[in-house]
Design an enzyme around this catalytic site. Structure first.
Site, PDB file in Angstrom:
ATOM      1  CB  VAL B 167     -97.309  13.408  18.730  1.00  0.00           C
ATOM      2  CG1 VAL B 167     -98.728  13.807  19.067  1.00  0.00           C
ATOM      3  CG2 VAL B 167     -96.990  12.045  19.311  1.00  0.00           C
ATOM      4  CG  HIS B 168     -96.004  19.389  15.979  1.00  0.00           C
ATOM      5  ND1 HIS B 168     -96.901  20.356  16.359  1.00  0.00           N
ATOM      6  CD2 HIS B 168     -95.196  19.983  15.073  1.00  0.00           C
ATOM      7  CE1 HIS B 168     -96.645  21.477  15.704  1.00  0.00           C
ATOM      8  NE2 HIS B 168     -95.619  21.286  14.912  1.00  0.00           N
TER       9      HIS B 168
END
Lengths: 304, 211
Positions: B167-168
């Protein structure tokens, strides 16, 4: 020692596809240890050392006849001496030959992450294939009986092999050959269970009302079975577990959670890809090449 | 007027972050190799199964230590506040392409803050549980029951960390102009004004005073 013929393997560690199933008309073997006939002479320990070329370090005496005190990478079987009072004032000296139980559903095999490091042959013997062992210790975590031992010298796991190399050429295990009282027997599992039942009848006639054969169902049965005078209290025999099964933590760790977790990780990456290609990025206002004020073909793409 | 750049991360920050990244890939790929047999081939990046087993804990521990340095520097900017709750409520719209109702955001938005704390907790659990079954150094000091619990928690927090990192990485790509913050240390003023307006104001007030 592994068979070079891979068709003999029924189950293989860290392998998601089925093992070969052709050679299935194979008798399952078992080693029966009749604790009531054992005199604690340790001929079995010596025979195991001799056949497998093992020599352990000299240890300490802790006040029992246990020598060595525990299983080690160099001692694949040890006698456990327990002095117990099952009935008050009646001392019993219970002597159990400890070692790998060769479970039908081996916890070590389930836990092992290295493909092919632990195998179960079609005859039921569970063997460590040391060339594939990475020394992670998962087998110790998975075993309900605390059997495998990791060597400090080579960081590999070791345990009783049920003399798979001897059995592979039609011989009985070294310990069974050496036992002077016939307390250790070897043959097909069916024959061993029949013999065990006969021994239980004899023990009951002698006053051991709770005599029985220890073949724990929680691990699918084992290929090492005990005849116990007090089968209702296996813990008396130096902590033999009463209803051993693979820990639910191990089943959780190694079960459906794994493919689901891998799918979630891959899914997150794939979702990102699809999100980017559908919604598009948030543009940097200072980027001259940014996608802005897009003229839309509303006739063909009425929704923005 | 030429584009103005604001400094978001110093050279030290960037090196720290990229060290974490390299060690993360080392620890994650070796860990994933043990996690699922279909990924076992990843051990070949490390010289085989035994080498992967030896190196994995060292890489993981080193990663956690590098993370501590960055944690100490940034944790104050990642404390949740009321604006963050509003941001989270409207974050679905943002993901669908509509940022109009997002509240103004400081140095880090709520999503980033959540990820920061997720990484902190996951790394903490990974290090603590990792020691418990670290062969050959520490595992035998712990009872087998402890090792079983540790291994389950280790696998769970590793999975959450990997998903968090995906996600990052995605978010850094999705919000264009972000990656240069960590590769060059600077971001455009437009990026700052659009994505972190309260931080932009803090930074440019300083610049105005300097002028």
């Amino acid at each position: 020692m592994s068979s070079l013929q891979s068709l003999d393997i029924a189950k293989r560690s860290a392998t998601t596809t089925p093992s070969t199933q052709a050679r299935k008309h194979v008798a399952e073997v078992a080693k029966l240890i009749d604790v009531s006939s054992c005199i604690g002479c340790k001929a079995c320990q010596v025979a195991c050392m001799q056949w497998n070329d093992l020599r352990d370090d000299v240890g300490d005496n802790i006040g029992t006849y246990d020598n060595p005190r525990d299983l080690t990478p160099q001692s694949w079987t040890v006698m456990r001496f327990s002095e117990v009072e099952v009935e008050k004032d009646k001392l019993e000296w219970l002597i159990r030959k400890d070692g790998c139980m060769h479970c039908e559903d081996p916890g070590c095999l389930k836990s092992c992450p290295a493909p092919g490091a632990i195998v179960k042959y079609t005859n039921g013997i569970v063997d460590f294939i040391s060339e594939h062992c990475i020394g992670c210790g998962n087998c110790v975590t998975g075993c309900p009986f605390d059997v495998p031992r990791i060597s400090k010298a080579d960081s590999k796991a070791y345990k009783c092999s049920l003399c798979s190399d001897r059995v592979g050429v039609g011989l009985e295990p070294a310990c069974a050959k050496a036992c002077p009282t016939g307390a250790i027997r070897f043959g097909t599992k069916d024959d061993m269970l029949d013999y065990g039942a006969e021994r239980v009848v004899d023990l009951k006639e002698r006053g051991y009302a709770n005599a029985g054969v220890y073949d724990p169902p929680g691990v699918g049965g084992t290929h090492v079975v005990y005849v116990l005078q007090h089968a209702d209290k296996p813990e008396l025999y130096h902590g033999l577990p009463k209803d051993p099964k693979i820990s639910p933590l191990v089943s959780l760790w190694k079960g459906a959670a794994k493919p689901l977790a891998v799918a979630a990780m891959i899914g997150a990456a794939v979702a990102g890809f699809f999100h980017y290609t559908r919604v598009g990025p948030i543009e940097d206002p200072d980027d001259p090449e940014a996608d802005r004020n897009v003229a839309r073909d509303d006739a063909n793409h009425p929704t923005a | 007027m030429a584009t103005r750049f604001l400094q978001r991360y110093s050279a030290g920050d960037r090196t720290n972050h990229w060290l974490i990244v390299l060690l993360f890939f080392g620890a994650a790929l070796s860990g994933l190799a043990f996690f699922h047999p279909s990924l076992y081939f990843l051990v070949n990046l490390f010289g085989g199964g035994t080498w992967a087993r030896i190196l994995h804990p060292f890489m993981g521990l080193a990663m956690a230590l590098c993370f501590v340095v960055l944690f100490v520097k940034l944790w104050r900017h990642n404390v949740m506040n009321d604006l963050d709750r509003a941001w989270l409520q409207h974050s679905g719209e943002m993901l669908r392409g509509d940022k109009s109702r997002m509240p103004p955001v400081g140095r880090y938005n709520a999503g980033q803050k959540q990820l920061f704390w997720l990484m902190t907790v996951c790394l903490g659990v990974l290090v603590l549980t990792g020691f418990i079954f670290w062969q050959p150094w520490f595992a035998e000091s712990f009872p087998i029951v402890a090792r079983r619990i540790a291994v389950v928690l280790h696998a769970l927090s590793a999975t959450l960390l990997v998903i968090g990192v995906i996600v990052h990485i995605y978010a850094a790509i999705w919000v264009k102009g972000t990656v240069r913050a960590m590769t060059r240390g600077t971001v455009t003023e437009g990026w700052a004004r659009q994505n972190h307006p309260l931080w932009h104001r803090e930074m440019t007030e300083g610049m105005k005073q300097a002028e």
